[in-house]
Enzyme design. Structure first.
Site, PDB file in Angstrom:
ATOM      1  N   CYS A 259      10.857  -5.052   3.610  1.00 26.08           N
ATOM      2  CA  CYS A 259      10.312  -6.299   3.072  1.00 26.08           C
ATOM      3  C   CYS A 259      11.063  -6.705   1.798  1.00 26.08           C
ATOM      4  O   CYS A 259      12.238  -7.018   1.862  1.00 26.08           O
ATOM      5  CB  CYS A 259       8.813  -6.162   2.851  1.00 26.08           C
ATOM      6  SG  CYS A 259       8.014  -7.770   2.651  1.00 26.08           S
ATOM      7  N   TYR A 260      10.411  -6.638   0.642  1.00 31.58           N
ATOM      8  CA  TYR A 260      11.111  -6.972  -0.600  1.00 31.58           C
ATOM      9  C   TYR A 260      12.360  -6.107  -0.760  1.00 31.58           C
ATOM     10  O   TYR A 260      13.423  -6.576  -1.186  1.00 31.58           O
ATOM     11  CB  TYR A 260      10.180  -6.774  -1.798  1.00 31.58           C
ATOM     12  CG  TYR A 260      10.818  -7.068  -3.131  1.00 31.58           C
ATOM     13  CD1 TYR A 260      10.934  -8.379  -3.587  1.00 31.58           C
ATOM     14  CD2 TYR A 260      11.325  -6.040  -3.934  1.00 31.58           C
ATOM     15  CE1 TYR A 260      11.541  -8.660  -4.807  1.00 31.58           C
ATOM     16  CE2 TYR A 260      11.931  -6.314  -5.156  1.00 31.58           C
ATOM     17  CZ  TYR A 260      12.030  -7.623  -5.584  1.00 31.58           C
ATOM     18  OH  TYR A 260      12.617  -7.897  -6.780  1.00 31.58           O
TER      19      TYR A 260
ATOM     20  N   ASP B  65     -10.463  19.602  -2.524  1.00 30.82           N
ATOM     21  CA  ASP B  65      -9.266  19.945  -3.289  1.00 30.82           C
ATOM     22  C   ASP B  65      -9.419  21.268  -4.042  1.00 30.82           C
ATOM     23  O   ASP B  65      -8.558  22.140  -3.969  1.00 30.82           O
ATOM     24  CB  ASP B  65      -8.910  18.828  -4.283  1.00 30.82           C
ATOM     25  CG  ASP B  65      -8.745  17.488  -3.579  1.00 30.82           C
ATOM     26  OD1 ASP B  65      -8.507  17.507  -2.354  1.00 30.82           O
ATOM     27  OD2 ASP B  65      -8.874  16.446  -4.239  1.00 30.82           O
TER      28      ASP B  65
ATOM     29  N   HIS C 247       6.880  -4.552   8.150  1.00 29.07           N
ATOM     30  CA  HIS C 247       6.344  -3.305   7.585  1.00 29.07           C
ATOM     31  C   HIS C 247       6.131  -2.251   8.660  1.00 29.07           C
ATOM     32  O   HIS C 247       5.074  -2.205   9.276  1.00 29.07           O
ATOM     33  CB  HIS C 247       5.011  -3.581   6.876  1.00 29.07           C
ATOM     34  CG  HIS C 247       5.156  -4.370   5.625  1.00 29.07           C
ATOM     35  ND1 HIS C 247       5.489  -3.800   4.424  1.00 29.07           N
ATOM     36  CD2 HIS C 247       5.067  -5.690   5.386  1.00 29.07           C
ATOM     37  CE1 HIS C 247       5.580  -4.729   3.496  1.00 29.07           C
ATOM     38  NE2 HIS C 247       5.335  -5.892   4.055  1.00 29.07           N
TER      39      HIS C 247
ATOM     40  N   LYS D 231      -4.105  13.710   0.744  1.00 31.84           N
ATOM     41  CA  LYS D 231      -5.408  14.281   1.120  1.00 31.84           C
ATOM     42  C   LYS D 231      -5.393  14.899   2.519  1.00 31.84           C
ATOM     43  O   LYS D 231      -5.939  15.985   2.732  1.00 31.84           O
ATOM     44  CB  LYS D 231      -6.468  13.175   1.052  1.00 31.84           C
ATOM     45  CG  LYS D 231      -7.882  13.680   1.100  1.00 31.84           C
ATOM     46  CD  LYS D 231      -8.276  14.165  -0.260  1.00 31.84           C
ATOM     47  CE  LYS D 231      -9.696  14.640  -0.319  1.00 31.84           C
ATOM     48  NZ  LYS D 231     -10.062  14.947  -1.709  1.00 31.84           N
TER      49      LYS D 231
ATOM     50  N   GLU E 240       5.475   0.721   8.191  1.00 33.44           N
ATOM     51  CA  GLU E 240       4.530   1.746   7.730  1.00 33.44           C
ATOM     52  C   GLU E 240       3.082   1.436   8.065  1.00 33.44           C
ATOM     53  O   GLU E 240       2.232   2.300   7.992  1.00 33.44           O
ATOM     54  CB  GLU E 240       4.686   1.971   6.220  1.00 33.44           C
ATOM     55  CG  GLU E 240       4.237   0.824   5.316  1.00 33.44           C
ATOM     56  CD  GLU E 240       5.293  -0.273   5.118  1.00 33.44           C
ATOM     57  OE1 GLU E 240       6.199  -0.389   5.977  1.00 33.44           O
ATOM     58  OE2 GLU E 240       5.191  -1.020   4.134  1.00 33.44           O
TER      59      GLU E 240
ATOM     60  N   GLY F 114       7.374  -5.477  -2.493  1.00 32.28           N
ATOM     61  CA  GLY F 114       7.003  -5.738  -3.882  1.00 32.28           C
ATOM     62  C   GLY F 114       6.467  -7.146  -4.002  1.00 32.28           C
ATOM     63  O   GLY F 114       6.635  -7.956  -3.085  1.00 32.28           O
TER      64      GLY F 114
END
Ligand code: XMP
Length: 558
Positions: free
Chosen positions: A82-83, A239, A181, A382, A183, A55
């Site tokens: 992290c945050y 989509d 991080h 997606k 991710e 954040g």
């Protein structure tokens, strides 16, 4: 049935969606919620694990995003990133301080292999490292604040030269905190760390797969719709195509798809969509194609202001759609191709509501007689939509289609729109796409990669997806197209002076379409495209390559 689910609590970090995507890559379903979500609601979801994102704040700032102590006492494993890691310490009685320098970028991190977070990471050498030998990996750091004192019960399990607590854990309480991080792809073993958390620590079985998604959705749609009627606005994009096929498989002829060809589609696109979804195609559904090109050109005649053009195109879409719907009469459901990032970005899911000015053509029609909306792709990212598409047997050229804006070529023609200008853009764009595809094929040959024939016929949709992912040259754009500048300039063709239009070629690399870089397509490919456009497309005597990144530019022209 309670679906196995991990919850990402969003504190406004820039990677919130990425965290959720990575969790899903571990075959664990995951949803994003704002940190403001009441604890009772979170509890009621019965999550198998909770992840707190990064954040923009400092935990000790007044009004900083926070959470309650009880969140850590639910008996559910929690991972703070992290945050989120700092907040976990702060709330549980540890201490977070401002460092003199920001730790930013790829950073060497020493880790303790006995932590469940790092189980199996770094191979046998790292796992068997003896006393005093700390294995290390590269991670992505981005923080000013650091954990200066851990909360009671925690032990540090990773550190860097500047950061004493790069990761810590309180194993008996099921609490884990990571300063870096995992991710982002820059973190070596990031995927493995998240896998260890969701599959190991949270004990998730990993049942989230596209084949079971398709199967359960088809069943759920059948149950929900019964013998009701369903109406779908089909654009031919990924989509809406996947949504339409899913419905067609579930309820066949109870589905009617209306495809509005507004005359602002790419060359031959209308016919391509009709070939797949029309009566000659493989699916059972009612297909209505409305050729509304002249109607659109009339409405758009002489209009030059970009927002006004967008508005006209959107409104006209609704009108055409409503007219068709009226002919069909009352329906029970209307299908929307909403996907998960739309849900998050509209502020319903996470914290960081992105202000997006563009919506898919038209929004919702007001005068269509329907009871309820069905959004079968609402939970998917997606790449998952594409996987579901392959699972459903949709042709690959449709599944891997690049994004195309709702207002179509209308926003790729600067200034007023005429049928003649649409023809120029369509022809130039078709040449551009053809040459890029050819160059990519040649690259594959020279790199020793087989074309589609390299795919075993029995390959699963998942294998097909992975195959196509790794098959492109490095310069391959994520989105590219030809546009028409409204500029005319002087040229010579043979012995004659010309005064014709300039076509703009655009090609960008981007991950999220929020920021983008111009792409360095090989010069000889661009030269070939240029010479073909000038020779083959009447009315063009100049070709310009757009080098602008986003920001300050946008991807589209208007
Ligand atoms: P911009 O031009 O805003 O485009 O940098 C970012 C991405 O969004 C697509 N785009 C649209 N998509 N309706 C859509 O469905 C729209 O009105 C629209 N405008 C832009 C664009 O193609 C790019 O992928």
């Amino acid at each position: 049935m309670d679906r196995e689910k991990v919850i990402v609590i969003d504190f406004g970090g820039q990677y919130n969606q990425l965290v959720a995507r990575r969790v899903r890559e571990c075959n664990v379903y995951c949803e994003i919620y704002s940190y403001r979500t009441p604890l009772d609601e979170i509890k009621a979801m019965k999550p198998a694990g909770i992840i707190l994102t990064g954040g923009p704040n400092s935990v000790y700032e007044e009004g900083a995003a926070t959470c309650s102590r009880e969140l850590f006492e639910l008996g559910v494993p929690v991972l703070g990133l992290c945050y989120g890691a700092q907040l976990m310490m702060h709330v549980l009685g540890g201490e977070v301080k401002r460092a003199d320098d920001r730790e930013y970028g790829k950073t060497k991190t020493y880790y303790d292999v006995s932590s469940l977070l790092f189980k199996g990471i770094g191979g046998a050498d790292a796992q068997n490292a003896g006393d005093g030998m700390e294995p290390s990996m590269t991670v992505w750091m981005s923080h000013f604040d650091y954990i200066s004192r851990m909360a009671e019960g925690f032990v540090a399990v990773a550190h860097t030269d500047n950061c004493p607590v790069a990761a810590c854990e309180n194993r008996s309480a099921g609490l884990y905190a990571i300063q870096f991080h995992p991710e982002v792809l820059h973190t070596e073993y990031g995927k493995e760390i998240l896998y260890n958390f969701v599959r190991g620590i949270c004990n998730c079985a990993g049942t989230w797969r596209m084949d079971s998604f398709v199967e359960t959705q088809i069943k759920a749609i059948r149950e929900k719709v019964g013998d009701g009627k369903v109406l779908c606005a089909l654009s031919g994009g990924v989509d809406s195509s996947v949504a339409a096929v899913l419905l067609s498989k579930a309820i066949g002829k109870q589905l009617t798809c209306v495809f509005v060809d507004h005359g602002l589609l790419r060359k031959n696109e209308g016919d391509e969509v009709e070939a797949v979804f029309g009566p000659e195609g493989p699916y059972e559904l009612n297909f209505i194609r409305v050729n509304a090109a002249s109607r659109y050109y009339e409405k758009l005649s002489g209009v030059t202001e970009p927002e006004k053009k967008r508005k006209i195109i959107g409104e006209e879409f609704i009108r055409v759609f409503e007219e068709e719907a009226k002919k069909i009469g009352a329906v029970d459901y209307l299908v929307q191709g909403t996907i998960y990032p739309d849900v998050v970005e509209s502020g319903l899911g996470g914290e960081s509501a992105v202000i997006k000015s563009h919506h898919n053509v038209g929004g919702l029609p007001e005068h269509v007689d329907f009871k309820e909306i069905i959004e079968p792709l609402r939970d998917l990212f997606k790449d998952e939509v594409r996987r579901a598409g392959l699972e459903l047997g949709i042709p690959e050229y449709l599944v891997f289609r690049q994004p195309f804006p709702g207002p179509g070529l209308g926003i790729r023609i600067i200034g007023d729109i005429t049928g003649e200008k649409v023809r120029i853009v369509q022809d130039a764009d078709a040449i551009y796409r053809e040459e890029i595809a050819k160059a990519a094929e040649e690259w594959k040959k020279s790199a020793g990669i087989a074309g589609a024939e390299g795919l075993a016929p029995e390959a699963t949709p998942q294998q097909r997806y992975e195959y196509y992912q790794g098959q492109n040259p490095e310069w391959m754009p994520d989105q590219y197209f030809a546009a028409l500048s409204n500029m005319r300039s002087v040229g010579v063709m043979g012995d004659e002076r010309t005064y014709d239009y300039a076509v703009v070629l655009r090609a960008v690399r981007t991950v999220d379409f929020m920021t983008a870089e111009a792409c360095d397509i090989p010069w000889e490919v661009l030269q070939k495209v240029m010479s073909r456009i000038i020779n083959e497309v009447r009315g063009v005597n100049r070709v310009i390559y757009d080098l602008t990144s986003k920001p300050p530019g946008t991807i589209e022209m208007e």
